[in-house]
Each structure stands twice: as structure tokens, then as C-alpha cells.
Scaffold this motif. Structure first.
Motif, mmCIF file in Angstrom:
data_model
loop_
_atom_site.group_PDB
_atom_site.id
_atom_site.type_symbol
_atom_site.label_atom_id
_atom_site.label_comp_id
_atom_site.label_asym_id
_atom_site.label_seq_id
_atom_site.Cartn_x
_atom_site.Cartn_y
_atom_site.Cartn_z
ATOM 1 N N GLN A 174 -20.929 -82.531 13.738
ATOM 2 C CA GLN A 174 -20.296 -81.483 14.537
ATOM 3 C C GLN A 174 -20.502 -81.710 16.024
ATOM 4 O O GLN A 174 -19.618 -81.418 16.838
ATOM 5 N N GLN A 177 -18.092 -84.380 17.048
ATOM 6 C CA GLN A 177 -16.739 -83.812 17.081
ATOM 7 C C GLN A 177 -16.526 -82.997 18.354
ATOM 8 O O GLN A 177 -15.442 -83.042 18.947
ATOM 9 N N ARG A 178 -17.547 -82.278 18.792
ATOM 10 C CA ARG A 178 -17.455 -81.546 20.061
ATOM 11 C C ARG A 178 -17.314 -82.529 21.218
ATOM 12 O O ARG A 178 -16.511 -82.308 22.128
ATOM 13 N N TRP A 179 -18.088 -83.604 21.187
ATOM 14 C CA TRP A 179 -18.016 -84.607 22.253
ATOM 15 C C TRP A 179 -16.629 -85.250 22.293
ATOM 16 O O TRP A 179 -16.088 -85.521 23.365
ATOM 17 N N GLU A 181 -13.845 -83.876 21.558
ATOM 18 C CA GLU A 181 -12.905 -82.943 22.169
ATOM 19 C C GLU A 181 -13.203 -82.746 23.656
ATOM 20 O O GLU A 181 -12.284 -82.603 24.467
#
Length: 219
Positions: A174, A177-179, A181
Motif C-alpha cells: 500500500q 501504491q501511494r508512492w 500515485e
């Protein structure tokens, strides 16, 4: 022939063992790839380092080819101690180590801090470890947090190694995935992807389509 060998190895391996699936098949020796392709061809005109955004004009002892997914992490994933053991576990081992999608230029002194830590978020109260050179890189003994403009590059390299070679995602999916975006592919990363395709014959699909990261699952 390499694909057949990989398939046979995968069938014989324990279900607990990760197994390579695709990846590049043109560069087999990491040392040769770095000396003859990475520096003179991929970065022959210079560039900027990944973690510190330091400009450089060419190969120098101050800089090194830094693996995002480190060799130590690869050996841990394959449960092998030596390179010969790793080759027995999977015949694509040498190709993996030489894969340009996983290699970025970095200051040698920064690489020393990177190689013994995994990626993570260390908190705003942790100062930059390399503030003396204007590098916004935070690091503790166990974790390293890249500057925001490098986080997506790191995440997409991790995703690539996971998808192409079946390696587990080291760290929190997660977070990556944040990185991904937070820091979408910029012009430099896209150009690098194009150049690597010409040099080793394949692309990083997560640079072409960052949305693919949403479909990944934590091992």
C-alpha cells in the motif's frame, strides 16, 4: 531455451519458492552490463542520481549503479546463500541482477546507507541523512525514505521486479501504491524506459501504465 529451463525449474521448485516468469534475456552478466551498457550507453551523456537528484556528467568513482531491489533481498527471496546456489534455484538469476530497469545511478556514499535498509516511511521528525549535500533522503538503521520525486520511480522498479521475476514485494504494498500515485512517471523516467527497451529488449509496464499497480496483491 532459457524459457524452457525456467519452466522446468519452476515445476521442480517448492511452492514456497518464488519463481522467475519473464524479465529481460539479453544482458546476463551484471558487471558487464554496468560497465558496458549502463554507464556508456544508458548514461553516456550523464544524468541525475535517483535518491539525491545530483547531476553528473559520466561514470566516476563517486557514483555507483544502485539496485532498487538489492542483491541481498534477491538472495533472501530465493533462499540461497551464494550465487551458484541461486542459479540452481532459478536459471534467470544472472539476468535479474543485470536488469537495467532495476539499476539507477547514485552517489557511492548514499548507496552504503541504502544497501542495508529497506524502503519505508520514517516520519517527518527524522532529518535528512545527507543534508550536507542537499539530499532530501531520510534514513534510519533499518528504513530509508527517498525524496518525494523519486518515490514513484522506486515503487515502479519494485513492481517490475515482482511482476517479471516473481520476487515478493519487500515492504508494504500500500505504501508503494501511494508512492506510485504521488510521483507519476515524468518525461525523464519515460525516456529511460524507451532507452532500456532498446538496450535489453523489454519495458517496464508500470511506467507505461501506472494504473496496473492497483491490481497488485501483497504476498
Amino acid at each position: 531455451m532459457r524459457a524452457v529451463a525456467i519452466a522446468l525449474t519452476c515445476l521442480a521448485a517448492s511452492v514456497a519458492q518464488p519463481c522467475f516468469s519473464a524479465g529481460q534475456d539479453q544482458l546476463k552478466d551484471a558487471k558487464v552490463a554496468i560497465e558496458q551498457v549502463f554507464w556508456p550507453k544508458l548514461y553516456g551523456k550523464g544524468g541525475n542520481t535517483l535518491y539525491c537528484d545530483q547531476p553528473f556528467t559520466g561514470e566516476s568513482s563517486q557514483y555507483t549503479a544502485s539496485a532498487v531491489y538489492t542483491g541481498k533481498q534477491v538472495k533472501s527471496a530465493l533462499r540461497c546463500m551464494t550465487e551458484n546456489q541461486c542459479r540452481v534455484v532459478n536459471p534467470a538469476f544472472d539476468y535479474l541482477l543485470a536488469d537495467l530497469h532495476n539499476l539507477y545511478p547514485e552517489l557511492t556514499r548514499v548507496e552504503l546507507a541504502r544497501r542495508n535498509a529497506q524502503f519505508g516511511e520514517v516520519g517527518d521528525d527524522v532529518p535528512s541523512k545527507f543534508a550536507d549535500i542537499g539530499c532530501d533522503l531520510k534514513a534510519t538503521f533499518q528504513l530509508i525514505e527517498p525524496r518525494d520525486a523519486a518515490k514513484g520511480d522506486v515503487a515502479r522498479a519494485i513492481f517490475y521486479m515482482h511482476q517479471e521475476y516473481g520476487l515478493p514485494i519487500v515492504g508494504q504494498l500500500q505504501m508503494y501504491q501511494r508512492w506510485n500515485e504521488l510521483d507519476p512517471p515524468d518525461a525523464a523516467e519515460k525516456t529511460r524506459n524507451e532507452q532500456i527497451e532498446m538496450l535489453q529488449g523489454n519495458r517496464n509496464a508500470f511506467i507505461d501504465n501506472p494504473e496496473l499497480a492497483k491490481n497488485l496483491k501483497q504476498d
